[in-house]
Write a protein that holds these residues in place. Structure first.
Motif, mmCIF file in Angstrom:
data_model
loop_
_atom_site.group_PDB
_atom_site.id
_atom_site.type_symbol
_atom_site.label_atom_id
_atom_site.label_comp_id
_atom_site.label_asym_id
_atom_site.label_seq_id
_atom_site.Cartn_x
_atom_site.Cartn_y
_atom_site.Cartn_z
ATOM 1 N N ALA A 537 21.091 2.509 11.287
ATOM 2 C CA ALA A 537 21.648 3.042 10.046
ATOM 3 C C ALA A 537 21.039 2.388 8.820
ATOM 4 C CB ALA A 537 23.160 2.848 10.034
ATOM 5 N N ALA A 538 20.345 1.273 9.002
ATOM 6 C CA ALA A 538 19.753 0.567 7.869
ATOM 7 C C ALA A 538 18.443 1.228 7.459
ATOM 8 C CB ALA A 538 19.516 -0.900 8.227
ATOM 9 N N LEU A 539 18.073 1.010 6.202
ATOM 10 C CA LEU A 539 16.777 1.469 5.701
ATOM 11 C C LEU A 539 15.673 0.694 6.426
ATOM 12 C CD1 LEU A 539 15.007 2.914 3.443
ATOM 13 C CD2 LEU A 539 15.318 0.816 2.131
ATOM 14 N N LEU A 540 14.758 1.392 7.073
ATOM 15 C CA LEU A 540 13.634 0.734 7.744
ATOM 16 C C LEU A 540 12.456 0.725 6.783
ATOM 17 C CD1 LEU A 540 12.432 -0.653 10.177
ATOM 18 C CD2 LEU A 540 11.817 1.586 11.113
ATOM 19 N N ASP A 541 12.148 -0.455 6.299
ATOM 20 C CA ASP A 541 11.155 -0.710 5.259
ATOM 21 C C ASP A 541 9.914 -1.280 5.959
ATOM 22 O OD1 ASP A 541 9.698 -1.651 3.101
ATOM 23 O OD2 ASP A 541 11.348 -2.766 2.190
ATOM 24 N N VAL A 542 8.799 -0.510 5.955
ATOM 25 C CA VAL A 542 7.678 -0.809 6.840
ATOM 26 C C VAL A 542 6.423 -1.142 6.056
ATOM 27 C CG1 VAL A 542 6.101 0.258 8.491
ATOM 28 C CG2 VAL A 542 8.562 0.518 8.795
ATOM 29 N N MET A 543 5.785 -2.257 6.433
ATOM 30 C CA MET A 543 4.466 -2.601 5.904
ATOM 31 C C MET A 543 3.572 -2.944 7.087
ATOM 32 S SD MET A 543 3.311 -5.147 2.831
ATOM 33 C CE MET A 543 1.697 -4.889 2.050
ATOM 34 N N VAL A 544 2.769 -1.975 7.503
ATOM 35 C CA VAL A 544 1.911 -2.142 8.677
ATOM 36 C C VAL A 544 0.478 -1.853 8.270
ATOM 37 C CG1 VAL A 544 3.604 -1.732 10.484
ATOM 38 C CG2 VAL A 544 2.583 0.228 9.365
ATOM 39 N N LYS A 545 -0.360 -2.893 8.307
ATOM 40 C CA LYS A 545 -1.760 -2.757 7.923
ATOM 41 C C LYS A 545 -2.447 -4.088 8.188
ATOM 42 C CE LYS A 545 -0.470 -1.431 3.849
ATOM 43 N NZ LYS A 545 -1.275 -0.218 3.766
ATOM 44 N N ARG A 546 -3.765 -4.055 8.207
ATOM 45 C CA ARG A 546 -4.530 -5.277 8.360
ATOM 46 C C ARG A 546 -4.161 -6.261 7.254
ATOM 47 N NH1 ARG A 546 -9.433 -6.469 6.101
ATOM 48 N NH2 ARG A 546 -9.637 -4.316 5.409
ATOM 49 N N PHE A 547 -4.111 -7.534 7.614
ATOM 50 C CA PHE A 547 -3.732 -8.537 6.623
ATOM 51 C C PHE A 547 -4.931 -8.894 5.748
ATOM 52 C CE2 PHE A 547 0.257 -8.873 8.569
ATOM 53 C CZ PHE A 547 1.086 -9.628 7.739
ATOM 54 N N HIS A 548 -4.716 -8.733 4.465
ATOM 55 C CA HIS A 548 -5.704 -9.136 3.458
ATOM 56 C C HIS A 548 -4.929 -9.421 2.186
ATOM 57 C CE1 HIS A 548 -9.213 -9.312 0.897
ATOM 58 N NE2 HIS A 548 -10.009 -9.116 1.927
ATOM 59 N N GLU A 549 -5.388 -10.412 1.429
ATOM 60 C CA GLU A 549 -4.660 -10.766 0.208
ATOM 61 C C GLU A 549 -4.566 -9.595 -0.764
ATOM 62 O OE1 GLU A 549 -5.637 -15.255 -0.851
ATOM 63 O OE2 GLU A 549 -7.298 -14.268 0.210
ATOM 64 N N TYR A 550 -5.582 -8.719 -0.829
ATOM 65 C CA TYR A 550 -5.501 -7.619 -1.790
ATOM 66 C C TYR A 550 -4.475 -6.574 -1.375
ATOM 67 C CZ TYR A 550 -8.084 -3.962 0.807
ATOM 68 O OH TYR A 550 -8.470 -3.005 1.710
#
Length: 806
Positions: A537-550
């Protein structure tokens, strides 16, 4: 089925009975076991062979049709292909999914258990490889004769594990059990040379390599959806070129020395992107790149000669796409083949080369535009360096003629960088030796032509075009999200949208249908429940990507800490959230690995605190790949696309998430701009500086500590990191942000955090959120890789489809 050689093959059935008969036959005669004694691995490999047979039948018909047509071919050269699991896709494309399930169950096998054994090929890393795979899928679906060329890496990139929160790299031995989908072709080996010297014999330059290795190919089938076409991706594995076992040394007890030649050769295809932080690793990577192009070009020439004898026809029959700078050595290599081995004069060969190649630039980061030390390239590939110098002389003559008084421009455009060390600039070579250079999003192409490659655009403006990236709706909607796919088909009354994604626009009127909105919400919640991470029921907040500072995972983390502080202060008025991070950092990228370590430390603290129960959860599953992406993307509610404006070339994760109904919070960067234009500003959470503003700020006297001093919540978040409150982890991250902040994280922090409050407000109104979610899917049909391929065909490749009889 009539084939070119007059042989007719029996048609393999797709009914459950026919499929079961062939499954059992393969189990007995090709796997060498019986139903009673077969293991799950036996069943999986037999299933794969049975499906592969049906695709191979279509492949035979495709090859015959292509031979008869003698068309213009598209050849895609890429250092990586992120193909994803093969079984489910091949079942779908061969139309055998139900027959296979029925046959397996009739034999006493559990289909889901068998499918779980399918391992995705470890041939890629991130967006570059995923795009390559999507384009191959679309090329086959659109009946375009095409071959992808790559390397058959033994170990792939790496498997990511977390030890005490730190990323640890483990070998990705993806083919340990063998790969039932590939067809080895040892009779098509190519010889690849390195080192040695050049000489002139009879007026022609001869390169005598000091070392040779063999490139042994295998290929995977690339079927099209809804068509009989099956193309291939051909992959090269390095082997020693001759008997490499030294029996004399072995007999003397020098066991390692006895096989050192074979080991040195096989290292070339051992792992994707070997660490190049040492001279030895850098040379291995250069060897790897030349190995790919040498094998591939010889194979392309072989294919050309099957039906053609006049070199004047080569460019009209051959379009070669260079996917980033990794395969750019193909330009001097084709010149060497044409001039040194085929005897063409330089001008004729150069004309053919420039009309054959095209180049996709995937970056705006200067450090990602490859350069190679002149000394290293000259030692490893002496003839190629000579050819590069000759190409450079012609280029600089043209530049001087056009800009006679601009010596700085001449220095900038030269293929050879002189200071601080002499390097060969591969991007300059790529633009010089091709017909078209394309960026991969509208903003990216604009910035390429106005900044990174501006000099070349001034000289050759007609060579630059934009082709915005796209993703395969078959892989990232139909296979990844069967629930929403079924709902889309039901709403549209057809499943033709899978090969014509523009039809998704027909979903827009359904936002007025309360029943459809309810079903859409139910599907999204079901996908979150299936993912099993946090409260559905919670908002699923997704950040999926290669790690890079930019890409600014650190900005997302500052937001998480801010939410945590609000909860501890008792004044939290946001909605319940599950924040999910996913992605890998390059093994030698220590700054990115520090961010990963800090995320895991923050997650451990937040998740263990009773105060956050039901309000905030942070999860970071290890080893994000296509298999995991196909579970995460359908479940996502919010898509984090928060890179500093002007740094992301395009992105494809943003497209996948939006297609599956996730709303985007993002900057005006890469393809975010085009996504926002299409879904509408009201359905996109925009924040932060634009590219021009970011450039102005970075080029001025930017002081990140001014933002730190002015913003209490930002200061509190950075102070706890600096103080080591999260297990003593993260001080390097905080120091980097406070002292340098190269990607303006602190400058965009307040805008980002405030925009997240708007996200909360939208989520509280579930009818509004659902409407926005449906419109995101309905309005993103443009981002199909089929459209991307159509743009390449129109503006760059000029190849035509060849229909294959069903």
């Amino acid at each position: 089925m009539d084939l070119r050689n007059g042989v007719e093959l029996r048609s393999l059935g797709t009914s459950p009975a026919a499929f079961k008969e062939d499954l059992l036959s393969n189990l007995y005669y090709r796997r060498g076991t019986t139903v009673e004694s077969a293991s799950a691995q036996d069943a999986y490999e037999t299933l794969a062979l049975t499906v592969r047979d049906r695709l191979a039948e279509r492949r035979a018909r495709t090859a015959a049709a292509h031979y008869a047509a003698n068309p213009r071919w598209v050849y895609y050269l890429s250092a990586e292909y992120l193909l994803g699991p093969q079984l489910e896709q091949n079942l779908l494309y061969s139309g055998t999914a139900e027959a296979a399930r029925t046959a397996l169950e009739a034999c006493g096998f559990a289909p889901d258990e068998i499918a779980a054994l399918d391992v995705e090929p470890g041939l890629g890393n991130g967006g570059l490889g995923r795009l390559a795979a999507c384009l191959l899928d679309s090329l086959a679906t659109m009946d375009i004769p095409a071959v992808g060329y790559g390397i058959r890496y033994d170990l792939g990139i790496f498997k990511q594990e977390f030890h005490d929160g730190r990323q640890v790299e483990r070998p990705d031995d993806w083919a340990f059990q063998g790969d039932p989908w590939e067809f080895p072709a040892p009779d098509d080996r190519q010889v690849v040379g390195f080192y040695g010297s050049t000489s002139v014999v009879g007026g022609r330059t001869v390169w005598t390599p000091g070392e040779t290795v063999l490139g042994e190919p295998s290929h995977l089938l690339v079927p099209g959806y809804g068509t009989a076409t099956v193309n291939i991706v051909r992959l090269w594995r390095a082997q020693a070129s001759e008997a490499s076992f030294d029996l004399t040394r072995f007999a003397a007890g020098q066991y390692a020395e006895a096989v050192q030649d074979a080991v040195r050769a096989e290292n070339i295809s051992k792992v994707l992107y070997p660490d190049d932080s040492t001279p030895a690793g850098r040379e291995l990577r250069l060897k790897q790149q030349y190995f790919l192009v040498s094998c591939s070009l010889r194979d392309i020439v072989r294919r050309f000669r099957l039906r053609n004898g006049d070199w004047a026809d080569f460019a009209s029959k051959t379009a070669i796409q260079l996917n980033d700078t990794h395969p750019v050595l193909a330009i001097p290599e084709l010149m060497r083949l044409l001039v040194d081995e085929e005897g063409l004069d330089w001008d004729h060969a150069w004309s053919l080369v420039r009309r054959t190649f095209n180049y996709t630039c995937h970056t705006l980061l200067p450090e990602a535009l490859e350069t190679w030390p002149v000394d290293m390239l000259g030692r490893l590939l002496p003839r190629h360096l000579e050819i590069i110098y000759l190409i450079n002389a012609e280029l600089l003559d043209e530049v001087r003629a056009r800009f006679p008084d601009d010596l700085d421009r001449v220095r900038r455009m030269s293929l050879i960088q002189e200071e601080p060390t002499r390097q060969v600039r591969m991007a300059n070579l790529a633009v010089t030796g091709t017909t078209r250079t394309n960026g991969v999003a509208a903003l990216h192409t604009q910035l390429l032509t106005s900044t990174v490659l501006r000099d070349f655009h001034d000289l050759w403006p007609d060579r630059f075009v934009n082709v915005t990236n796209g993703v395969s709706p078959r892989r990232f909607v139909r296979l990844a999200d069967p629930l929403v796919s079924a709902l889309i088909s039901d709403g549209l009354g057809t499943d033709r949208w899978l090969s014509d994604l523009s039809l998704l626009s027909g979903l827009a009127p359904l936002v007025a249908d309360a029943s459809f909105r309810s079903r859409w919400r139910d599907v999204k919640r079901a996908n979150k429940a299936a993912l099993g991470l946090g409260d559905p029921a919670a908002l699923l907040d997704v950040m999926v990507k290669r790690f890079h500072e930019y890409k600014r995972q650190q900005l997302k983390l500052l937001h998480v800490i801010t939410l945590y502080h609000r909860i501890l202060a008792g004044g939290y008025d946001g909605v319940p959230r599950t924040v999910l991070f996913g992605g890998k950092a390059a093994p030698a990228y220590h700054a990115a690995k520090n961010i990963i370590h800090l995320i895991n430390a923050v997650a451990a603290r937040v998740n263990a605190d009773p105060a956050t129960d039901g309000l905030l959860t942070v999860v970071f599953p290890a080893n994000y790949n296509i298999t995991l992406a196909e579970r995460v993307i359908p479940a996502a509610d919010l898509s984090e696309q928060i890179s500093m404006a002007g740094k992301e070339a395009s992105g494809t994760g943003n497209m996948k998430l939006s297609l599956n109904g996730a709303l985007t919070i993002g900057t005006l960067d890469g393809a975010n701009i085009e996504i926002r234009d299409r879904v509408g500003a009201d359905n996109f959470f925009l924040f932060g500086l634009n590219a021009a503003e970011a450039l102005t700020l970075r080029s001025g006297d930017y002081r990140p500590r001014d933002h730190y001093a002015a913003d209490g919540e930002l200061r509190a978040a950075l102070d706890v990191i600096s103080a080591g409150a999260f297990g003593g982890v993260g001080q390097e991250v905080a120091a980097s942000l406070l002292d340098r902040d190269e990607y303006l994280t602190l400058a965009d922090y307040r805008s980002y955090v405030d925009r997240q409050s708007d996200v909360d407000a939208a989520w509280r109104d579930q009818e509004r959120w659902t409407t926005m979610s449906i419109l995101n899917t309905a309005r993103t049909g443009y981002f199909s890789s089929d459209r991307t391929v159509a743009d390449y065909l129109t503006h760059i490749w000029h190849a035509s489809p060849v229909r294959v009889d069903a």
